[in-house]
Design an enzyme around this catalytic site. Structure first.
Site, PDB file in Angstrom:
ATOM      1  N   ARG A 236       0.827  -1.192  -0.440  1.00  0.00           N
ATOM      2  CA  ARG A 236       0.317  -0.131  -0.059  1.00  0.00           C
ATOM      3  C   ARG A 236       1.015   1.053   0.085  1.00  0.00           C
ATOM      4  O   ARG A 236       1.811   0.863   0.545  1.00  0.00           O
ATOM      5  CB  ARG A 236      -0.845   0.319   1.008  1.00  0.00           C
TER       6      ARG A 236
ATOM      7  N   LYS B 202      -2.666  -2.275   8.085  1.00  0.00           N
ATOM      8  CA  LYS B 202      -4.016  -2.259   7.257  1.00  0.00           C
ATOM      9  C   LYS B 202      -4.578  -3.269   8.493  1.00  0.00           C
ATOM     10  O   LYS B 202      -5.411  -2.673   9.500  1.00  0.00           O
ATOM     11  CB  LYS B 202      -4.389  -2.052   6.104  1.00  0.00           C
TER      12      LYS B 202
ATOM     13  N   HIS C 125      -3.198   3.248  -5.634  1.00  0.00           N
ATOM     14  CA  HIS C 125      -3.811   1.969  -4.877  1.00  0.00           C
ATOM     15  C   HIS C 125      -4.320   1.107  -5.901  1.00  0.00           C
ATOM     16  O   HIS C 125      -3.983   0.013  -5.295  1.00  0.00           O
ATOM     17  CB  HIS C 125      -4.987   2.421  -4.047  1.00  0.00           C
TER      18      HIS C 125
ATOM     19  N   ARG D 197      -1.816  -1.840  -6.682  1.00  0.00           N
ATOM     20  CA  ARG D 197      -2.408  -2.911  -5.988  1.00  0.00           C
ATOM     21  C   ARG D 197      -2.796  -4.067  -6.493  1.00  0.00           C
ATOM     22  O   ARG D 197      -2.507  -5.585  -6.688  1.00  0.00           O
ATOM     23  CB  ARG D 197      -2.735  -2.699  -4.385  1.00  0.00           C
TER      24      ARG D 197
ATOM     25  N   TRP E 175      -3.833  -9.676   2.863  1.00  0.00           N
ATOM     26  CA  TRP E 175      -5.479  -9.358   3.559  1.00  0.00           C
ATOM     27  C   TRP E 175      -5.724  -9.582   5.581  1.00  0.00           C
ATOM     28  O   TRP E 175      -5.093 -11.745   4.816  1.00  0.00           O
ATOM     29  CB  TRP E 175      -5.885  -9.729   2.804  1.00  0.00           C
TER      30      TRP E 175
ATOM     31  N   TYR F 163     -10.533 -11.480  -7.055  1.00  0.00           N
ATOM     32  CA  TYR F 163      -9.241 -10.765  -8.295  1.00  0.00           C
ATOM     33  C   TYR F 163      -9.471 -12.824  -9.094  1.00  0.00           C
ATOM     34  O   TYR F 163      -8.684 -13.228 -10.431  1.00  0.00           O
ATOM     35  CB  TYR F 163      -7.985 -11.375  -7.498  1.00  0.00           C
TER      36      TYR F 163
END
Length: 330
Positions: A174, A201, A260, A263, A286, A295
Site C-alpha cells: 500500500r 492495515k 491504490h 496494488r 489481507w 480477483y
C-alpha cells in the site's frame, strides 16, 4: 452528597434557584439509590459513549477518522439518551451528517454500531444494542493495468515516482507502507522486507519477498537518505500529493486509475500467472481469503476441465438416432 456506597458526589445543578437545586438534588439521590439497590443501569448519553470509545480506542490507526465522524454525529444525539437510540436514529443522523456515497455512510453506521455494541456487551450501559442496518453498496470493478499500459505510465512519471511505482507493482504494498518504508525494514542479502503489525492495515506483520524488480528499485535509492527509502529531493515524502501521478496517467491515456490500483494490478498479474488465492492472501497481507476472491474471476483456467463436460453433452446430442434419421430423410 454521598452516594449509597459512601462516595462523595459533586455536581453542578445548573441553577441559582434554591428550590430547583433541591429538586435536582433529590432526583439525583433517588436515581443513585435505584441504581445501587435495584440494580438499575445509569442513564447514559451518547456523548459519554463517544468519549469513552475514543479513550479506549486511542491506539487505533483510524482513530483520527473516528474523531471526525463523531464530531459530525454528536449534535444529532444530544436530545436522546443512549438506551433510546434506535437503528432508525442512526441512519437519520448519518444522512444528516454526510451527503456522501453509500460506502462512506456505511463507515459512519459501522462506527455507531460498534459503539452501541460496546455499550451493551462490555460497558453494560444499555440492555440491548439496536440493530443498525447498512446501505447496499455497489461492488466496484477491479481496475488494473495490462503490462504494456504500466510501462507507458512509468514512461510519463516524474523521476522520483518511477522507483516508487515500480516497487508498488513489484510488491503490491500500500502507498502508506511504501512512503514510510525504512532501510531497517529491508534485508538486501536475503531479498526480503517486512511491515510491522502497527504499520499494517490488518494489524498483522507482513513479510515481503523482494523480486528483482523490487531490488532494482531499492538499489536506485541507496545513498539518498540514511533512514527512509523513497524520497523527494533527498527528503522523506510526507503528505504526498498525487498530482504527478495523475498527470502521468492523463499523458499515458489511462483513465479512472488511482495509486491504490497499482496494488490491484499486482494482484491481478499474480492471479493470472497461476498464483493461488491462499498464497496471494499471504503475499498481500489481507485479513481473510474473502478479500482476495474479487480477483478469482481473472484466472478461471482451473475451471476449463469442468466446462469441457458441455462439449461431451453437445457432441452426444448432435449424434442422436433421431437426428441421424432426419439427416437421411433430408
Amino acid at each position: 452528597m454521598l452516594d449509597p456506597g459512601g462516595k462523595r458526589i459533586r455536581r453542578s445543578t445548573g441553577t441559582a434557584d434554591e428550590k430547583s437545586a433541591q429538586e435536582f438534588h433529590d432526583r439525583l439521590k433517588g436515581d443513585l439509590w435505584r441504581i445501587t439497590r435495584l440494580d438499575e443501569k445509569a442513564v447514559r448519553s451518547f456523548n459519554e459513549a463517544a468519549l469513552r470509545w475514543l479513550k479506549e480506542k486511542s491506539h487505533k490507526r483510524s482513530i483520527h477518522g473516528d474523531k471526525i465522524k463523531l464530531r459530525k454525529l454528536r449534535p444529532f444525539f444530544e436530545k436522546i439518551k443512549l438506551h433510546q437510540i434506535t437503528g432508525e436514529h442512526c441512519r437519520s443522523a448519518v444522512n444528516e451528517a454526510t451527503q456522501a456515497s453509500s460506502s462512506t455512510k456505511n463507515r459512519y453506521l459501522a462506527l455507531l454500531r460498534a459503539i452501541l455494541r460496546m455499550a451493551e456487551k462490555e460497558w453494560t450501559w444499555i440492555d440491548k444494542a439496536p440493530h443498525v442496518s447498512l446501505y447496499k453498496e455497489k461492488k466496484r470493478r477491479i481496475r488494473w493495468l495490462r503490462p504494456v499500459e504500466a510501462q507507458r505510465l512509468i514512461g510519463f512519471l516524474p523521476p522520483h515516482l518511477v522507483p516508487i511505482v515500480r516497487f508498488a507493482l513489484a510488491t503490491g504494498l500500500r502507498k502508506t507502507n511504501i512512503y514510510s518504508l525504512r532501510w531497517d525494514q529491508i534485508d538486501m542479502q536475503r531479498h526480503v522486507a517486512w511491515v510491522h503489525p502497527d504499520e499494517a492495515k490488518a494489524g498483522r506483520a507482513i513479510g515481503i519477498p523482494l523480486n528483482q524488480t523490487a531490488i532494482d528499485a531499492l538499489r536506485s535509492q541507496i545513498g539518498k537518505h540514511h533512514e527512509v527509502v523513497f524520497t523527494y529531493r533527498g527528503k522523506p515524502i510526507k503528505g504526498a500529493s498525487n498530482v504527478g501521478f495523475y498527470k502521468a496517467c492523463d499523458l499515458a491515456g489511462i483513465k479512472d486509475f488511482r495509486f491504490h490500483d497499482l496494488r490491484h494490478t499486482w494482484a491481478s498479474w499474480l492471479i493470472q500467472s497461476g498464483v493461488g488465492l491462499a498464497e496471494l492472501q499471504e503475499l498481500g497481507g489481507w485479513e481473510s481469503v474473502e478479500m482476495v476472491r474479487r480477483y478469482a474471476h481473472l484466472a478461471p483456467d482451473h475451471l476449463h476441465k469442468h466446462s469441457k463436460h458441455i462439449d461431451d453433452v453437445m457432441s452426444y446430442s448432435c449424434h442422436t438416432p433421431d437426428l441421424e434419421k432426419e439427416k437421411q430423410v433430408a
